[in-house]
Design a protein around this motif. Structure first.
Motif, mmCIF file in Angstrom:
data_model
loop_
_atom_site.group_PDB
_atom_site.id
_atom_site.type_symbol
_atom_site.label_atom_id
_atom_site.label_comp_id
_atom_site.label_asym_id
_atom_site.label_seq_id
_atom_site.Cartn_x
_atom_site.Cartn_y
_atom_site.Cartn_z
ATOM 1 N N GLN B 29 1.050 -1.593 0.150
ATOM 2 C CA GLN B 29 -0.178 0.215 -0.092
ATOM 3 C C GLN B 29 1.256 1.066 -0.108
ATOM 4 O OE1 GLN B 29 -2.890 -0.274 3.128
ATOM 5 N NE2 GLN B 29 -3.873 -1.520 1.861
ATOM 6 N N ALA B 30 0.809 1.711 -1.275
ATOM 7 C CA ALA B 30 1.418 3.674 -0.609
ATOM 8 C C ALA B 30 0.642 4.823 -0.631
ATOM 9 C CB ALA B 30 1.909 2.952 -2.631
ATOM 10 N N THR B 31 1.024 5.158 0.350
ATOM 11 C CA THR B 31 0.404 6.553 0.661
ATOM 12 C C THR B 31 0.697 7.281 0.268
ATOM 13 O OG1 THR B 31 1.301 6.646 2.408
ATOM 14 C CG2 THR B 31 0.257 6.007 3.192
ATOM 15 N N THR B 32 1.955 7.577 -0.615
ATOM 16 C CA THR B 32 2.070 8.520 -1.116
ATOM 17 C C THR B 32 3.140 7.991 -2.630
ATOM 18 O OG1 THR B 32 2.849 9.887 0.947
ATOM 19 C CG2 THR B 32 4.489 10.375 -1.210
ATOM 20 N N MET B 33 3.283 8.404 -3.325
ATOM 21 C CA MET B 33 3.237 8.632 -4.414
ATOM 22 C C MET B 33 3.729 9.496 -5.378
ATOM 23 S SD MET B 33 0.954 5.457 -6.404
ATOM 24 C CE MET B 33 0.509 3.194 -6.310
ATOM 25 N N PHE B 34 5.035 9.688 -6.432
ATOM 26 C CA PHE B 34 5.297 10.219 -7.118
ATOM 27 C C PHE B 34 5.527 9.898 -8.573
ATOM 28 C CE2 PHE B 34 7.661 12.120 -3.063
ATOM 29 C CZ PHE B 34 7.646 11.114 -2.575
ATOM 30 N N TRP B 35 5.397 11.353 -9.663
ATOM 31 C CA TRP B 35 5.449 11.720 -10.859
ATOM 32 C C TRP B 35 7.150 12.714 -10.858
ATOM 33 C CZ3 TRP B 35 2.442 8.122 -13.638
ATOM 34 C CH2 TRP B 35 1.849 8.038 -13.216
ATOM 35 N N SER B 50 1.946 12.677 -4.471
ATOM 36 C CA SER B 50 0.716 12.663 -4.638
ATOM 37 C C SER B 50 0.085 12.034 -3.363
ATOM 38 C CB SER B 50 -0.431 12.598 -6.057
ATOM 39 O OG SER B 50 0.302 10.587 -5.505
ATOM 40 N N ASN B 51 -0.589 11.922 -2.580
ATOM 41 C CA ASN B 51 -1.225 11.388 -1.252
ATOM 42 C C ASN B 51 -2.125 10.850 -1.337
ATOM 43 O OD1 ASN B 51 1.603 11.795 0.477
ATOM 44 N ND2 ASN B 51 0.925 13.970 -0.030
ATOM 45 N N GLU B 52 -2.879 9.953 -1.191
ATOM 46 C CA GLU B 52 -3.832 8.695 -1.318
ATOM 47 C C GLU B 52 -4.813 9.692 -0.923
ATOM 48 O OE1 GLU B 52 -6.108 7.121 1.317
ATOM 49 O OE2 GLU B 52 -7.544 6.829 0.107
ATOM 50 N N GLY B 53 -6.520 10.596 -1.277
ATOM 51 C CA GLY B 53 -7.842 11.160 -1.031
ATOM 52 C C GLY B 53 -7.486 12.479 -0.642
ATOM 53 N N ILE B 69 -3.485 14.609 -12.073
ATOM 54 C CA ILE B 69 -2.564 13.787 -10.754
ATOM 55 C C ILE B 69 -4.271 13.776 -9.983
ATOM 56 C CG2 ILE B 69 -1.230 12.702 -9.000
ATOM 57 C CD1 ILE B 69 0.691 14.082 -10.453
ATOM 58 N N ASN B 70 -4.027 11.579 -10.172
ATOM 59 C CA ASN B 70 -5.061 11.603 -9.253
ATOM 60 C C ASN B 70 -4.920 10.451 -8.458
ATOM 61 O OD1 ASN B 70 -7.479 9.548 -8.750
ATOM 62 N ND2 ASN B 70 -8.689 11.476 -9.128
ATOM 63 N N HIS B 71 -4.942 9.805 -7.332
ATOM 64 C CA HIS B 71 -3.770 9.150 -6.487
ATOM 65 C C HIS B 71 -5.387 8.565 -5.586
ATOM 66 C CE1 HIS B 71 -0.820 7.891 -3.465
ATOM 67 N NE2 HIS B 71 -1.816 6.716 -3.898
#
Lengths: 114, 116
Positions: B29-35, B50-53, B69-71
């Motif tokens: 599970q990734a609460t944080t993703m980067f582009w 991006s942080n979930e939600g 960006i959508n998370h």
């Protein structure tokens, strides 16, 4: 602000020779340090990381790195390079509580001669 | 463990169209993703976090209306390049932070975008 310097843009070594890739960082406290490798057209693969404890860190593919606080360095080493190690290597620094955010060096391209 | 996938791996589109790139964490599970965006023979340039939600945080100089960006979940983030132009052609890489591990980013294989 933190920063990372990889002084060598391109290094060429012969297969079987030893390798050291340099990385220097700037950060006020003890940073989180990472080495990633990128093959052409691919994403980044984590080789190893240092958060705390033993300053000599072992990674995958026979790589190791040593954290030297006095020199603000985290150099990557491998005793005997294989042709498949040819790739781009990135050093990165993070910080506690930064929510995973990293600062990357510009990378070192490794060429391996047969 | 800590596998991140991206889809598509390569896309060619006409100028003016929109392109969506998906980034998935497959086994964590990734609460944080980067582009990131990477130009040939250069390092990675962080575009946004991006942080979930919640809304993504964009780096200075990155147009948030251009790069949507959508998370929406703990395993999926999407980057949509809207009204793409040839100058948007690049290699886009996502990464994800594993909430179960120390602060480490795991990277996807990247998406090569070519806008004609």
């Amino acid at each position: 602000a933190q920063s990372v310097t990889q002084p060598d843009i391109h290094i060429t070594v012969s297969e079987g020779a030893s390798l050291e890739l340099r990385c220097n960082y700037s950060y006020g406290a003890t940073p989180y340090l990472f080495w990633y490798v990128q093959s052409p057209g691919q994403g980044l693969q984590l080789l190893l990381k240092y958060f705390s404890g033993d300053t000599l860190v072992q990674g995958i593919k026979g790589f190791e790195a040593e954290f030297k606080r006095s020199q603000s360095s985290f150099n990557l080493r491998k005793p005997s390079v294989h042709w498949s190690d040819a790739a781009e290597y990135f050093c990165a620094v993070g910080s506690p509580g930064s929510n995973y955010k990293l600062t990357f060096g510009k990378g070192t391209l490794l060429t391996v001669n047969p | 463990g800590a596998v991140v996938s991206q889809h598509p791996s390569r896309v060619i589109c006409k100028s003016g169209t929109s392109v969506k790139i998906e980034c998935r964490s497959l086994d964590f599970q990734a609460t944080t993703m980067f582009w990131y965006r990477q130009f040939p023979k250069q390092s990675l340039m962080l575009m946004a976090t991006s942080n979930e939600g919640s809304k993504a945080t964009y780096e200075q100089g990155v147009e948030k209306d251009k790069f949507l960006i959508n998370h929406a979940s703990l395993t999926l983030s999407t980057l949509t390049v809207t009204s793409a132009h040839p100058e948007d052609s690049s290699f886009y890489i996502c990464s994800a932070g594993d909430r179960g591990r120390e602060e480490t980013q795991y990277f996807g294989p990247g998406t090569r975008l070519l806008v004609l």
